[in-house]
Design a protein around this motif. Sequence first.
Motif, mmCIF file in Angstrom:
data_model
loop_
_atom_site.group_PDB
_atom_site.id
_atom_site.type_symbol
_atom_site.label_atom_id
_atom_site.label_comp_id
_atom_site.label_asym_id
_atom_site.label_seq_id
_atom_site.Cartn_x
_atom_site.Cartn_y
_atom_site.Cartn_z
ATOM 1 N N THR A 236 5.337 -43.242 -39.170
ATOM 2 C CA THR A 236 4.071 -43.413 -38.304
ATOM 3 C C THR A 236 2.693 -42.996 -39.900
ATOM 4 O O THR A 236 3.055 -42.444 -39.748
ATOM 5 C CB THR A 236 4.245 -42.473 -37.567
ATOM 6 O OG1 THR A 236 5.365 -40.356 -37.968
ATOM 7 C CG2 THR A 236 4.888 -42.687 -36.437
ATOM 8 N N GLY A 237 2.067 -43.390 -38.578
ATOM 9 C CA GLY A 237 0.224 -43.385 -39.543
ATOM 10 C C GLY A 237 -0.391 -43.179 -38.387
ATOM 11 O O GLY A 237 -0.491 -43.139 -37.517
ATOM 12 N N LEU A 238 -1.763 -43.432 -38.690
ATOM 13 C CA LEU A 238 -2.686 -42.736 -38.077
ATOM 14 C C LEU A 238 -3.503 -44.107 -37.425
ATOM 15 O O LEU A 238 -3.825 -45.315 -38.208
ATOM 16 C CB LEU A 238 -3.299 -42.540 -38.801
ATOM 17 C CG LEU A 238 -3.352 -40.794 -39.277
ATOM 18 C CD1 LEU A 238 -5.234 -40.434 -40.528
ATOM 19 C CD2 LEU A 238 -3.973 -40.038 -38.531
ATOM 20 N N ALA A 239 -3.758 -43.480 -36.295
ATOM 21 C CA ALA A 239 -4.165 -44.813 -35.074
ATOM 22 C C ALA A 239 -5.293 -44.067 -35.839
ATOM 23 O O ALA A 239 -6.184 -43.557 -34.940
ATOM 24 C CB ALA A 239 -4.062 -44.689 -34.147
ATOM 25 N N LYS A 274 -3.347 -49.012 -34.026
ATOM 26 C CA LYS A 274 -1.951 -48.523 -34.435
ATOM 27 C C LYS A 274 -1.022 -47.954 -34.846
ATOM 28 O O LYS A 274 -1.725 -47.459 -36.017
ATOM 29 C CB LYS A 274 -0.965 -50.115 -34.594
ATOM 30 C CG LYS A 274 -1.251 -51.173 -33.409
ATOM 31 C CD LYS A 274 0.191 -51.955 -33.543
ATOM 32 C CE LYS A 274 -0.487 -53.200 -32.855
ATOM 33 N NZ LYS A 274 -0.025 -54.676 -34.078
ATOM 34 N N PRO A 275 -0.019 -46.887 -34.131
ATOM 35 C CA PRO A 275 0.153 -45.561 -35.034
ATOM 36 C C PRO A 275 1.080 -46.343 -36.101
ATOM 37 O O PRO A 275 2.094 -44.872 -36.964
ATOM 38 C CB PRO A 275 0.150 -44.512 -34.058
ATOM 39 C CG PRO A 275 1.042 -45.588 -33.321
ATOM 40 C CD PRO A 275 -0.196 -46.541 -33.086
ATOM 41 N N ASN A 304 -13.838 -42.955 -38.318
ATOM 42 C CA ASN A 304 -12.414 -42.229 -37.065
ATOM 43 C C ASN A 304 -12.428 -40.728 -37.516
ATOM 44 O O ASN A 304 -11.413 -40.428 -37.430
ATOM 45 C CB ASN A 304 -11.171 -43.788 -37.107
ATOM 46 C CG ASN A 304 -11.169 -44.467 -36.309
ATOM 47 O OD1 ASN A 304 -10.793 -43.877 -34.898
ATOM 48 N ND2 ASN A 304 -11.143 -45.515 -36.571
ATOM 49 N N THR A 306 -11.471 -40.401 -40.949
ATOM 50 C CA THR A 306 -11.045 -40.279 -42.508
ATOM 51 C C THR A 306 -10.859 -40.854 -43.516
ATOM 52 O O THR A 306 -12.487 -41.156 -43.133
ATOM 53 C CB THR A 306 -9.210 -41.273 -42.209
ATOM 54 O OG1 THR A 306 -9.683 -42.441 -41.868
ATOM 55 C CG2 THR A 306 -8.953 -40.740 -40.756
ATOM 56 N N ALA A 380 -6.683 -42.638 -44.821
ATOM 57 C CA ALA A 380 -6.226 -43.388 -44.090
ATOM 58 C C ALA A 380 -6.206 -45.052 -44.219
ATOM 59 O O ALA A 380 -5.133 -45.577 -43.664
ATOM 60 C CB ALA A 380 -6.533 -43.117 -43.010
ATOM 61 N N HIS A 406 -3.167 -47.105 -44.019
ATOM 62 C CA HIS A 406 -3.043 -48.760 -43.732
ATOM 63 C C HIS A 406 -2.988 -49.287 -45.069
ATOM 64 O O HIS A 406 -4.123 -48.696 -45.679
ATOM 65 C CB HIS A 406 -3.988 -48.370 -42.657
ATOM 66 C CG HIS A 406 -3.762 -48.395 -41.753
ATOM 67 N ND1 HIS A 406 -2.975 -48.576 -40.694
ATOM 68 C CD2 HIS A 406 -4.241 -47.500 -40.973
ATOM 69 C CE1 HIS A 406 -2.918 -47.685 -39.405
ATOM 70 N NE2 HIS A 406 -3.673 -46.834 -39.789
#
Length: 686
Positions: A236-239, A274-275, A304, A306, A380, A406
Motif C-alpha cells: 500500500t502506498g499513498l493515494a 491509487k493507493p 497533496n 507530501t 511519496a 510512487h
Amino acid sequence: MLHSPITAIKGIGQARAKALERLEVSTVEDLLHYFPRTYQDRTKLTSIIDLKHGDQTCVHVVVLNKVTERRMRKGLAVYQVKLGDKSGTMTATWFNQRFVMNALEVGKAYIFFGDIQVDRYGSSMQNPIYESVDHAGRYTQNIVPIYRVNDGITQKQMFTAIENAYGMVKTQLTEYLPDWVLQAHDLPDFSQAILNIHFPINADSFLQARKRFVIEEFLLLQLGLLRIKGQSDVLTGLALPMKASVSTFIKALPFTLTLAQQKVVKEITADMAKPIPMRRLLQGDVGSGKTIVAAIAMVLAVQNGTQAALMAPTEILATQHYHSFQKLLERLNIKLALLTSSTPKKQKDAIFEGLKTGEIALVIGTHALIEQNVQFSKLALVVTDEQHRFGVRQRAALSDKGDNPHTLVMSATPIPRTLALILYSDLDVSIIDQLPPGRKPIKTYTVTDNYRKRVYEFVKKEVVAGRQAYIVCPLIEQSESTDLTAAVAFAKTLQDGALYGLMVGLLHGKMKPSEKEAVMQAFVNGDIKVLVATTVIEVGVNVPNATVMVIENCERFGLSQLHQLRGRVGRGEDESHCILFSEAQSKLTKERLAVMCQTNDGFKISEKDLSLRGPGDFFGTRQHGLPELHIANLFEDMPLLAIAQDIAKVIREKDRQLELAENQPLREKIERSFGTKWALPTPAPF
Ligand code: ADP
Ligand code: MG
C-alpha cells in the motif's frame, strides 16, 4: 550432479574451467545450457568423381600412402596424403599439424570432411576433419554444433565436454515446465531438448529443441519480472489524487503540452491517485519533453502535502533541472532544494533538516540523495532521470527513504516497444512518441579530416548568426596509447586557431563541480559560444540555442550514445546540424554512421544498434539485474515471445505465487536464474 561445478566433468581441469568461466559457464547445468551458436551440416557424402570446387562435403575414402612432410620456409610444414574411393583419387593437405603423420593408417577407411578445391591437379581438401569409418558420426557425417569458444578451449573440447556432461547427468534431467505447456505447444521435454539442441539428428529436431528453449527463456524472464511487480502490487502506498492547482499549473506553462505528453500525464496521475505504489517507466526520445512531465507529477505530490525527489546521474544535469524547476515553480509556493556532493556542508545540513521536517517539499539531486543522512518526512514520489545510468540498488536506496513511494523512471534510450514489454515487464510503460511542435530534423553528416576547415567555417557562421555549438571529444587528456583528439589541448588549439575570436569553453568530467557549473552557466547565458566537451554532456543537457554538434572520433561511440549526443541540439526551433568526424573505414562503422545520417528516430536507431551489437551488449543486462538472453533472438522470435506471454498469463491466473505442486520445479528454476529466493521479500527494485 546437475548443479556441480564444471570440474566434475571428465576432462575439465582448472585451466579449462577458467576458460569456461569466462564464457559464464560454471556449473554442469550452465554447460548444458551453453547452446550452439550455429550448426554445420556435415551429413552430405559425395564420390570423389562428383566433387565440385567450393563444395563442403564428406568423402568416404581409403588412405593410399603414408603422410608426407615437407618443410617450407621457416616455421611452416606441409603434410599431405593421397586418398581414394571407387571413383577416383584426391589429396588432403594440412599445415603444421604434425600429428596427422601418425594418426592416419595406410589402407584404412575414413570419412573426411572439408572444403573442396578442384584445380588442374585434381580435387583436394585443406585442413580437413576426419574420423575412421568405425567411429564416424560425430565430427563427420553429422550435424555438428558450433559453439562460441575462446582461446582457452577449442570447438572439439567444448563438444566433448558437453557430451561428457550430458552423459553424466542425462538421467537427472527432470522436466520443470508444466506438462500442459509441452503438450499445448508440441515441445520436446527437457532431456530430449538438451539432446537435440547439442546433438541434433536433423534440422527439425534442433528446431523443435530451439523453440522449446526460446519459449522457456522468455517465460522465465516474464514470470521472474512479473513476480517482482507482483510484490509491489500488494503494497500500500499513498493515494495522491489530482488537484485543481496542478491543472492550473499545467495551463500556466509557457507552452502547450503535446498530445503525447498529455497522454502520459494522464497515465501517471491515474497511477498516483491509487493507493498502490506506481512503478512506471517513462520513455521518450531525446528532446521529447520528459522533464516537464516529471515536474507535473512532482507538483502533484507536493500539492497533496507530501514530498518528491528527483535523482539525476550527473551534477550538471541535476543543476540544470534545479534551475528549470525554479523557473517553472516560480508562481507556486513550493520550497525547492538542490543536493549534490558539492553542496557546501552548512547548506547540506540545512537541507537535511528541511527534508526531515518536511519544510522542503521538493528536492533535486545526484547520488548524494541516497546518503544515509538524507531522511524525509513524507516522501511519496521518487523520479529517476536517465535511469540506465543508475544501478538497481541505487534506485532502491532512494525509494527506501519513503514508505512505498510512487516511482517514475525516465529513459531516453528508446527501445522497441515489444522489447520494453519484456525487459520492463515489472514496470508499466508510458511512451512520449512525439516531439514538441516546430522541431526540425537534425541534419547529420559524416565527414573525414579533409572537411575540417569547412566545418569550422560553418561553426563560425552559425555563431555569427547568434547560435552556439558543441564539439565533443572522447577523451580528456592526451594519452600516449591513443591518438584520440583530447579535449583539453583541442579547446586551446581551436581557441587560438580555427575559432579565433569566438569564446570557446571547455567542459570535462575531471573538473571541479563549481568549475563545471560556471562553464555550463556561461554556455546557457550565451557567453561561451562553442563548448568543447567530453561525454559529460551526453545526458540531459538542454540549451535550445545550440544548433551545431560536432563529434570527433565518432566510431568510438555506440549508436545510442551518438543519438544522445546529437540530441543536445535540435531543441529549439532553428535548424540544427550534427557533424560526425570519422577516419575509421570498417564496414560496420560505415553502416552504423549511415544509420545516424538516415534517421533521427531514436527507436529506429536503437533497433539498428541492437541488431548490430546484439542484445547482451545493448542492455548491459548485468546492470539491470536481469538474466541475459542466451538463445532467444528478440527480433526473430517475437511470435514465440507472444506464446510465452500467453503461457505466463495462464500460469499466473491459476497460481500467481507459483504454489501448486506442478509449478514447483519452474519456481526453483526461476529462483536460480534470478538469483533470489521466491519467498523472500526482495527489496523494491528501484
Ligand atoms: P528530454 O525528454 O530529452 O528530457 P526535455 O524535457 O529536456 O527533453 O525537453 C526539451 C526541450 O523541450 C526543453 O527546452 C523543454 O522546455 C521543451 N519542451 C518540452 N515540452 C514542450 C512542449 N510541449 N512544447 C514546446 N517545448 C517543449
Ligand atoms: Mg531529459
